[in-house]
Design an enzyme around this catalytic site. Structure first.
Site, short mmCIF file in Angstrom:
data_model
loop_
_atom_site.label_atom_id
_atom_site.label_comp_id
_atom_site.label_asym_id
_atom_site.label_seq_id
_atom_site.Cartn_x
_atom_site.Cartn_y
_atom_site.Cartn_z
N VAL A 151 0.76 -1.03 0.14
CA VAL A 151 0.14 -0.16 0.01
C VAL A 151 0.92 1.17 -0.11
CG1 VAL A 151 -1.81 1.24 1.22
CG2 VAL A 151 -1.85 -1.09 1.33
N LYS A 203 -6.05 -2.11 -1.61
CA LYS A 203 -5.36 -1.45 -0.75
C LYS A 203 -6.46 -1.02 0.57
CE LYS A 203 -2.20 0.08 -4.02
NZ LYS A 203 -1.40 1.14 -5.00
#
Length: 430
Positions: free
Chosen positions: A134, A207
């Site tokens: 992420v 994410k």
């Protein structure tokens, strides 16, 4: 004091990120050894195309037998950088079974099978680190998992996909259409040959699932995340946002309900006020805004993709995993004790910006206002322009449930005086 026996590392994948990891492990070998307490040695690099020229990689380390590499038994840490679900999942599980810890950047696999991977790591007393999954180089997951472990996170709001941010930034700064901005992103290498995962929000949704799970100590899967992309955003939408003192961004939003009894995770384009810190995030950069009970508002900003920045995050995880190997312990595992339910999008409380093409005659505004009232949605502002019997009506609402707002839009479509709903967009960040 640095011990002499090296920790052995297997690298799976040697593409944009993997090649930079291999290079940095070589050029920074001395510093890494000093920081870890032992040398780290690349024991093998699994690739699909062994004949490809790789200047950063010693040819003797290259193999096509990824399964054999992770099953050697002398590997301390496996770096999984091939992506996708399979064979990555099988290789990671094999690494755990053969005593290795794992560092991965595989957001899709984590969003789909995170709990199973955590369980496998725990079973074999191994580490599972994934900072690079992420926001690229931005230190984000470790602060959420560790620095804020004693706090209560209420909201995570962020730009976590650089391709879409570049496209929307170009649409705003140059007046380009979506197609023109996408073409520029492709020419500069920001967009893949098939940009679907980015522009339709799949990348950001994976994410968001990871962020929500960590922030709220609750299992959140990809199917729990409401997802919308940017393909329907027009230059008119961007111009309308500008008139409101806003900018359009693709946002990942994870938040607790006001009563604290549930959470939501969503990805969609939204207008945010120019005064909000995320409004100034340009080009292909990422930024994530975290709101915690005690710490207050925190912002994490930086390059969200690219070989060298992402390699930085991978190497940070490698150092942590190697230190744990030397110390005989493991880092933090899954924290899902809260078990909060994930509410559907309809229960999210938000605001809408609605643009309507209507007949330019008396009574139309009152008729539309009645529809809003019937659904319990309060109107904040109205702007109307008209010419030659046609008018544009732009309405911004107060906060209401997304279900009520969606039902309002559907009712407006059925009015004879409404010729079309030009666009709807949520308004966030206030």
């Amino acid at each position: 004091m640095v011990r002499t026996r090296p920790l052995k590392v297997a690298l799976l994948g040697c593409g944009v990120v993997g090649s930079q990891v291999a290079r940095l492990m070589t050029t920074h070998a001395g510093d890494l050894a000093a920081r870890i307490g032992a040398p780290v040695e690349l024991a093998g690099i699994a690739v699909r195309r062994p004949g490809k020229v790789r200047d950063e990689v010693p040819p003797g380390l290259v193999t096509t037998d990824a399964a054999g590499l992770v099953a050697r038994g002398d590997i301390d840490v496996v770096l999984e950088l091939i992506g996708g679900i399979e064979p990555a999942r099988t290789l990671i599980n094999s690494a755990f079974e053969h005593g290795a810890s794992v560092v991965t950047a595989n957001k899709a696999l984590l969003a789909q099978d995170g709990p199973a991977l955590y369980a496998a790591a725990e079973k074999h007393a191994a580490d599972l680190y994934f900072e690079a999954s992420v926001a690229g180089a931005i230190p984000l997951l470790r602060p959420l998992r560790e620095s804020l472990a004693g706090d209560k996170v209420n909201r995570v709001l962020g730009i976590v996909n650089g391709t879409t941010n570049f496209i929307l930034d170009r649409m705003e700064s140059t007046g380009a259409s979506y197609g023109e901005a996408l073409a520029e992103a492709s020419a500069l290498g920001y967009a893949e040959a098939d940009p679907t995962a980015d522009v339709e929000g799949f990348d950001a949704a994976a994410k968001a699932a990871i962020l929500a799970g960590i922030a709220f100590h609750t299992r959140v899967g990809l199917d729990d995340v409401h997802r919308e992309g940017i393909t329907e955003i027009t230059a008119a939408d961007v111009a309308s946002a500008r008139q409101m003192g806003c900018t359009v961004k693709l946002l990942a939003i994870c938040e607790r309900a006001e009563d604290g009894r549930s959470v939501t995770a969503r990805v969609h384009p939204a207008m945010i006020p120019d005064r909000h810190p995320l409004a100034g995030v340009r080009e292909a950069y990422n930024a994530v805004f975290v709101e915690a009970e005690a710490a207050g508002r925190l912002m994490f900003y930086g390059p969200g993709a690219g070989g060298v920045p992402t390699a930085s995050a991978v190497l940070g995880d490698l150092v942590a995993a190697c230190r744990n190997k030397l110390g005989g312990g493991v880092g933090p595992g899954e924290s899902a004790y809260a078990r909060l339910p994930v509410s559907p999008m309809g229960e999210v409380v938000t605001r809408y910006h609605i643009s309507l093409d209507v007949a330019d005659k008396p009574g139309v505004l009152a008729q539309c206002a009645m529809v809003f009232a019937d659904h319990g949605v309060s109107i904040d502002t109205v702007r109307q322009t008209g010419k030659d019997g046609e008018a544009k009506l732009v309405v911004v609402t107060h906060r209401a449930s997304d279900a009520a707002l969606g039902a309002t839009v559907e009712s407006l479509r059925r009015l004879d005086t409404v010729h079309g709903v030009a666009s709807t967009m949520r308004v966030e960040g206030e």
